[in-house]
Design a protein around this motif. Structure first.
Motif, PDB file in Angstrom:
ATOM      1  N   VAL A  88      -1.711  12.241   0.066  1.00 50.91           N
ATOM      2  CA  VAL A  88      -2.982  11.530   0.147  1.00 50.91           C
ATOM      3  C   VAL A  88      -3.561  11.816   1.520  1.00 50.91           C
ATOM      4  N   ASP A  89      -4.879  11.824   1.594  1.00 54.71           N
ATOM      5  CA  ASP A  89      -5.549  12.130   2.854  1.00 54.71           C
ATOM      6  C   ASP A  89      -5.857  10.835   3.603  1.00 54.71           C
ATOM      7  N   LEU A  90      -4.812  10.190   4.076  1.00 59.59           N
ATOM      8  CA  LEU A  90      -4.927   8.958   4.840  1.00 59.59           C
ATOM      9  C   LEU A  90      -3.984   9.080   6.051  1.00 59.59           C
ATOM     10  N   PRO A  91      -4.402   9.812   7.076  1.00 56.24           N
ATOM     11  CA  PRO A  91      -3.492  10.120   8.185  1.00 56.24           C
ATOM     12  C   PRO A  91      -3.066   8.918   9.018  1.00 56.24           C
ATOM     13  N   GLN A  92      -3.825   7.857   9.017  1.00 51.85           N
ATOM     14  CA  GLN A  92      -3.487   6.668   9.812  1.00 51.85           C
ATOM     15  C   GLN A  92      -3.088   5.505   8.918  1.00 51.85           C
ATOM     16  N   ALA A  93      -2.318   5.823   7.871  1.00 53.15           N
ATOM     17  CA  ALA A  93      -1.960   4.816   6.876  1.00 53.15           C
ATOM     18  C   ALA A  93      -0.453   4.649   6.768  1.00 53.15           C
ATOM     19  N   LEU A  94      -0.066   3.532   6.191  1.00 50.14           N
ATOM     20  CA  LEU A  94       1.310   3.227   5.837  1.00 50.14           C
ATOM     21  C   LEU A  94       1.369   3.177   4.318  1.00 50.14           C
ATOM     22  N   GLU A  95       2.375   3.810   3.740  1.00 49.04           N
ATOM     23  CA  GLU A  95       2.549   3.728   2.285  1.00 49.04           C
ATOM     24  C   GLU A  95       3.491   2.579   1.942  1.00 49.04           C
ATOM     25  N   LEU A  96       3.037   1.726   1.066  1.00 48.96           N
ATOM     26  CA  LEU A  96       3.880   0.691   0.478  1.00 48.96           C
ATOM     27  C   LEU A  96       4.429   1.288  -0.818  1.00 48.96           C
ATOM     28  N   GLN A  97       5.635   1.865  -0.745  1.00 50.76           N
ATOM     29  CA  GLN A  97       6.173   2.546  -1.916  1.00 50.76           C
ATOM     30  C   GLN A  97       6.854   1.589  -2.893  1.00 50.76           C
ATOM     31  N   VAL A 130      -3.133   0.452   4.559  1.00 50.54           N
ATOM     32  CA  VAL A 130      -1.934   0.499   3.721  1.00 50.54           C
ATOM     33  C   VAL A 130      -2.373   1.005   2.360  1.00 50.54           C
ATOM     34  N   TRP A 131      -1.594   1.912   1.779  1.00 46.85           N
ATOM     35  CA  TRP A 131      -1.898   2.405   0.442  1.00 46.85           C
ATOM     36  C   TRP A 131      -0.651   2.317  -0.434  1.00 46.85           C
ATOM     37  N   LEU A 132      -0.875   2.374  -1.746  1.00 48.81           N
ATOM     38  CA  LEU A 132       0.209   2.290  -2.723  1.00 48.81           C
ATOM     39  C   LEU A 132      -0.241   2.901  -4.032  1.00 48.81           C
ATOM     40  N   GLY A 133       0.732   3.144  -4.897  1.00 46.24           N
ATOM     41  CA  GLY A 133       0.479   3.534  -6.276  1.00 46.24           C
ATOM     42  C   GLY A 133       1.049   2.469  -7.193  1.00 46.24           C
ATOM     43  N   VAL A 134       0.301   2.107  -8.226  1.00 49.81           N
ATOM     44  CA  VAL A 134       0.742   1.086  -9.179  1.00 49.81           C
ATOM     45  C   VAL A 134       0.378   1.554 -10.583  1.00 49.81           C
ATOM     46  N   TRP A 135       1.314   1.380 -11.519  1.00 48.20           N
ATOM     47  CA  TRP A 135       1.095   1.818 -12.887  1.00 48.20           C
ATOM     48  C   TRP A 135      -0.157   1.156 -13.448  1.00 48.20           C
ATOM     49  N   GLU A 136      -0.989   1.954 -14.082  1.00 48.27           N
ATOM     50  CA  GLU A 136      -2.281   1.474 -14.579  1.00 48.27           C
ATOM     51  C   GLU A 136      -2.162   0.320 -15.571  1.00 48.27           C
ATOM     52  N   HIS A 137      -1.001   0.148 -16.203  1.00 46.56           N
ATOM     53  CA  HIS A 137      -0.808  -0.924 -17.187  1.00 46.56           C
ATOM     54  C   HIS A 137      -0.055  -2.131 -16.621  1.00 46.56           C
ATOM     55  N   ASN A 138       0.209  -2.133 -15.313  1.00 42.80           N
ATOM     56  CA  ASN A 138       0.918  -3.248 -14.694  1.00 42.80           C
ATOM     57  C   ASN A 138      -0.107  -4.234 -14.128  1.00 42.80           C
ATOM     58  N   GLY A 139      -0.733  -4.969 -15.048  1.00 42.03           N
ATOM     59  CA  GLY A 139      -1.814  -5.881 -14.677  1.00 42.03           C
ATOM     60  C   GLY A 139      -1.413  -6.931 -13.669  1.00 42.03           C
ATOM     61  N   ARG A 140      -0.206  -7.463 -13.801  1.00 38.48           N
ATOM     62  CA  ARG A 140       0.240  -8.497 -12.864  1.00 38.48           C
ATOM     63  C   ARG A 140       0.274  -7.958 -11.429  1.00 38.48           C
ATOM     64  N   ALA A 141       0.838  -6.772 -11.251  1.00 43.16           N
ATOM     65  CA  ALA A 141       0.908  -6.177  -9.909  1.00 43.16           C
ATOM     66  C   ALA A 141      -0.484  -5.833  -9.398  1.00 43.16           C
ATOM     67  N   ILE A 142      -1.325  -5.292 -10.254  1.00 39.93           N
ATOM     68  CA  ILE A 142      -2.690  -4.932  -9.833  1.00 39.93           C
ATOM     69  C   ILE A 142      -3.429  -6.178  -9.347  1.00 39.93           C
ATOM     70  N   ARG A 143      -3.317  -7.271 -10.077  1.00 39.09           N
ATOM     71  CA  ARG A 143      -3.975  -8.518  -9.652  1.00 39.09           C
ATOM     72  C   ARG A 143      -3.426  -9.010  -8.311  1.00 39.09           C
TER      73      ARG A 143
END
Length: 177
Positions: A88-97, A130-143
Motif C-alpha cells: 500500500v502507498d502509505l509510507p507514514q502508516a502503521l498496519e493493524l494486521q 493506521v490502515w488495515l484489511g477486513v473481509w468485506e462480509h465481516n460486518g461486525r468488524a467493519i462497524r
C-alpha cells in the motif's frame, strides 16, 4: 487489563498467540469457509514456527491482552512501514494486521484497549495513519472500525486456503498529541 508486548524468547506467550489466533479465526470464519480451506489457512498462518518468526521480525509488534487473573482476552499484531503484509502507498502508516478478541473478552473493553494501543504505537513512531484489511462480509468488524474513524480506501485479495476473498482496505488518521 494487562497488556504484554510479546518478545521472541517468550515461547509460552507465542503459544498463546497461536491458540488465540486459531480460535478467533475459526469462530469468526468457519461458517463462511470450506473446512479444508480454513484448515489450510490455520495450519499455514497459525503454526507455532510461523508465529515465532512473526514475533521475531523487527518490523512487527505483538501484544497479548489478559484479564486481571491472567486469562487471555486477545492479541494484536502491528506492522511498521517496510513490514506491511501487502503493498500500500502509505509510507507514514502503521498496519493493524490482527486485532483478535476471544469471546470472553468481548464486551469488556478489550477491543477498545487494543485499538488505543494501536493508536499509541503509531504516535510513538511518528506515524500519521493506521490502515488495515477486513473481509468485506465481516460486518461486525467493519462497524467497529468505522466507529473508530476508519474509512475505506481500496481493496485487496486475501487468500483463505485456495479461496480468494476480498478484503476492504480501511485507514484513519492518527493525530500527534
Amino acid at each position: 487489563m494487562p497488556l504484554l508486548r510479546v518478545q521472541p524468547d517468550d515461547a509460552p506467550a507465542i503459544s498463546r498467540l497461536v491458540a488465540i489466533g486459531r480460535e478467533t479465526f475459526t469462530l469468526t470464519f468457519a461458517e463462511s469457509n470450506d473446512p479444508a480451506d480454513l484448515q489450510m489457512f490455520l495450519d499455514t498462518n497459525f503454526a507455532p514456527d510461523r508465529i515465532a518468526q512473526e514475533v521475531a521480525h523487527a518490523g512487527s509488534l505483538h501484544y497479548l491482552l489478559t484479564d486481571d487473573a491472567g486469562d487471555d482476552l486477545g492479541y494484536l499484531r502491528l506492522n511498521l512501514p517496510g513490514s506491511f503484509s501487502d503493498e500500500v502507498d502509505l509510507p507514514q502508516a502503521l498496519e493493524l494486521q490482527r486485532i483478535y478478541v476471544l469471546p470472553q473478552g468481548q464486551g469488556t473493553g478489550a477491543a477498545a484497549q487494543l485499538m488505543e494501543q494501536t493508536l499509541q504505537v503509531a504516535r510513538d513512531h511518528g506515524l500519521n495513519c493506521v490502515w488495515l484489511g477486513v473481509w468485506e462480509h465481516n460486518g461486525r468488524a467493519i462497524r467497529f472500525y468505522e466507529r473508530w474513524g476508519f474509512e475505506r480506501f481500496g481493496q485487496h485479495i486475501f487468500m483463505v486456503g485456495s479461496d480468494a476473498q476480498t478484503d476492504l482496505l480501511m485507514r484513519r488518521p492518527v493525530p500527534q498529541e
